[in-house]
Motif scaffolding. Sequence first.
Motif, short mmCIF file in Angstrom:
data_model
loop_
_atom_site.label_atom_id
_atom_site.label_comp_id
_atom_site.label_asym_id
_atom_site.label_seq_id
_atom_site.Cartn_x
_atom_site.Cartn_y
_atom_site.Cartn_z
N GLY A 102 9.13 8.15 -0.39
CA GLY A 102 7.74 8.55 -0.24
C GLY A 102 6.77 7.53 -0.81
O GLY A 102 5.73 7.24 -0.21
N LEU A 103 7.12 6.97 -1.94
CA LEU A 103 6.24 5.98 -2.58
C LEU A 103 6.16 4.70 -1.76
O LEU A 103 5.08 4.11 -1.61
CB LEU A 103 6.70 5.70 -4.01
N TYR A 104 7.28 4.26 -1.21
CA TYR A 104 7.22 3.08 -0.35
C TYR A 104 6.36 3.32 0.88
O TYR A 104 5.65 2.42 1.34
CB TYR A 104 8.63 2.59 0.03
N HIS A 105 6.37 4.55 1.41
CA HIS A 105 5.45 4.87 2.52
C HIS A 105 4.00 4.71 2.07
O HIS A 105 3.19 4.12 2.79
CB HIS A 105 5.68 6.30 3.04
N ILE A 106 3.68 5.22 0.90
CA ILE A 106 2.31 5.10 0.39
C ILE A 106 1.91 3.63 0.26
O ILE A 106 0.76 3.26 0.50
CB ILE A 106 2.15 5.85 -0.96
N LEU A 107 2.88 2.80 -0.09
CA LEU A 107 2.61 1.37 -0.27
C LEU A 107 2.62 0.59 1.05
O LEU A 107 2.49 -0.63 1.06
CB LEU A 107 3.62 0.77 -1.25
N GLY A 108 2.77 1.31 2.16
CA GLY A 108 2.63 0.67 3.46
C GLY A 108 3.91 0.36 4.20
O GLY A 108 3.88 -0.19 5.31
N TYR A 109 5.04 0.69 3.63
CA TYR A 109 6.31 0.44 4.31
C TYR A 109 6.62 1.61 5.24
O TYR A 109 6.20 2.73 5.01
CB TYR A 109 7.45 0.27 3.30
N ALA A 123 13.73 -3.46 12.15
CA ALA A 123 13.39 -4.49 11.17
C ALA A 123 12.63 -3.90 9.98
O ALA A 123 12.94 -4.20 8.82
CB ALA A 123 12.56 -5.59 11.83
N GLU A 124 11.65 -3.06 10.25
CA GLU A 124 10.88 -2.42 9.19
C GLU A 124 11.75 -1.47 8.37
O GLU A 124 11.65 -1.41 7.15
CB GLU A 124 9.68 -1.67 9.76
N ALA A 125 12.60 -0.73 9.05
CA ALA A 125 13.51 0.20 8.37
C ALA A 125 14.44 -0.56 7.44
O ALA A 125 14.69 -0.12 6.30
CB ALA A 125 14.31 1.01 9.39
N SER A 126 14.93 -1.69 7.87
CA SER A 126 15.84 -2.49 7.07
C SER A 126 15.18 -2.96 5.78
O SER A 126 15.78 -2.90 4.69
CB SER A 126 16.32 -3.70 7.89
N ILE A 127 13.93 -3.40 5.86
CA ILE A 127 13.18 -3.85 4.68
C ILE A 127 12.97 -2.69 3.71
O ILE A 127 13.22 -2.81 2.51
CB ILE A 127 11.83 -4.47 5.10
N MET A 128 12.54 -1.56 4.24
CA MET A 128 12.26 -0.39 3.40
C MET A 128 13.53 0.13 2.74
O MET A 128 13.55 0.41 1.53
CB MET A 128 11.60 0.71 4.23
N GLU A 129 14.60 0.23 3.51
CA GLU A 129 15.87 0.72 2.97
C GLU A 129 16.40 -0.21 1.88
O GLU A 129 16.91 0.27 0.86
CB GLU A 129 16.90 0.88 4.10
N GLU A 130 16.29 -1.50 2.08
CA GLU A 130 16.77 -2.46 1.07
C GLU A 130 16.01 -2.30 -0.24
O GLU A 130 16.60 -2.32 -1.32
CB GLU A 130 16.66 -3.89 1.59
#
Length: 149
Positions: free
Chosen positions: A113-120, A126-133
């Motif tokens: 949830g916090l990474y979503h708030i930060l724009g991820y 490609a975006e999912a891979s960055i966020m998951e990592e």
Amino acid sequence: MNSLNINDTYAKLSSEVRDKLSIIASNILNKEGNKLSSVNLKIVTNKEIAELNKIFRGKDSPTNVLSFTNDDISKNVTNSLGDIAISYEFVEVEAVKQGKNISDHLMHMLAHGLYHILGYNHENEAEASIMEEKEILILDEQKIKNPYL
């Protein structure tokens, strides 16, 4: 100093769990360059999160976590980045089904949830891979196993 404002009236989390949630939030905010920021976390029921999901996403069902980014002009004054709602009921059932520790799964939902708030996001591979990592690394710092395995 970063802060996580926790409202857990419903779940009554232990001080250990609350502390771990705060550490994870602070670590994420520090790593992402958000010094002196705050985020609000509310632990809710399936009914409450289903209402939020219907209002804000048009989905008439409960979910594990919802994030709401603060785009208000007050953000520059309050340093409040946004709000996160986590359904403890949903997370508890989901953790059992997936063979995960409930507390660890709760930590993952906060990070997510916090990474979503930060724009991820995870709109494409490609975006999912960055966020998951990012989630995997921050959880590993707290000795929490990769939630995607």
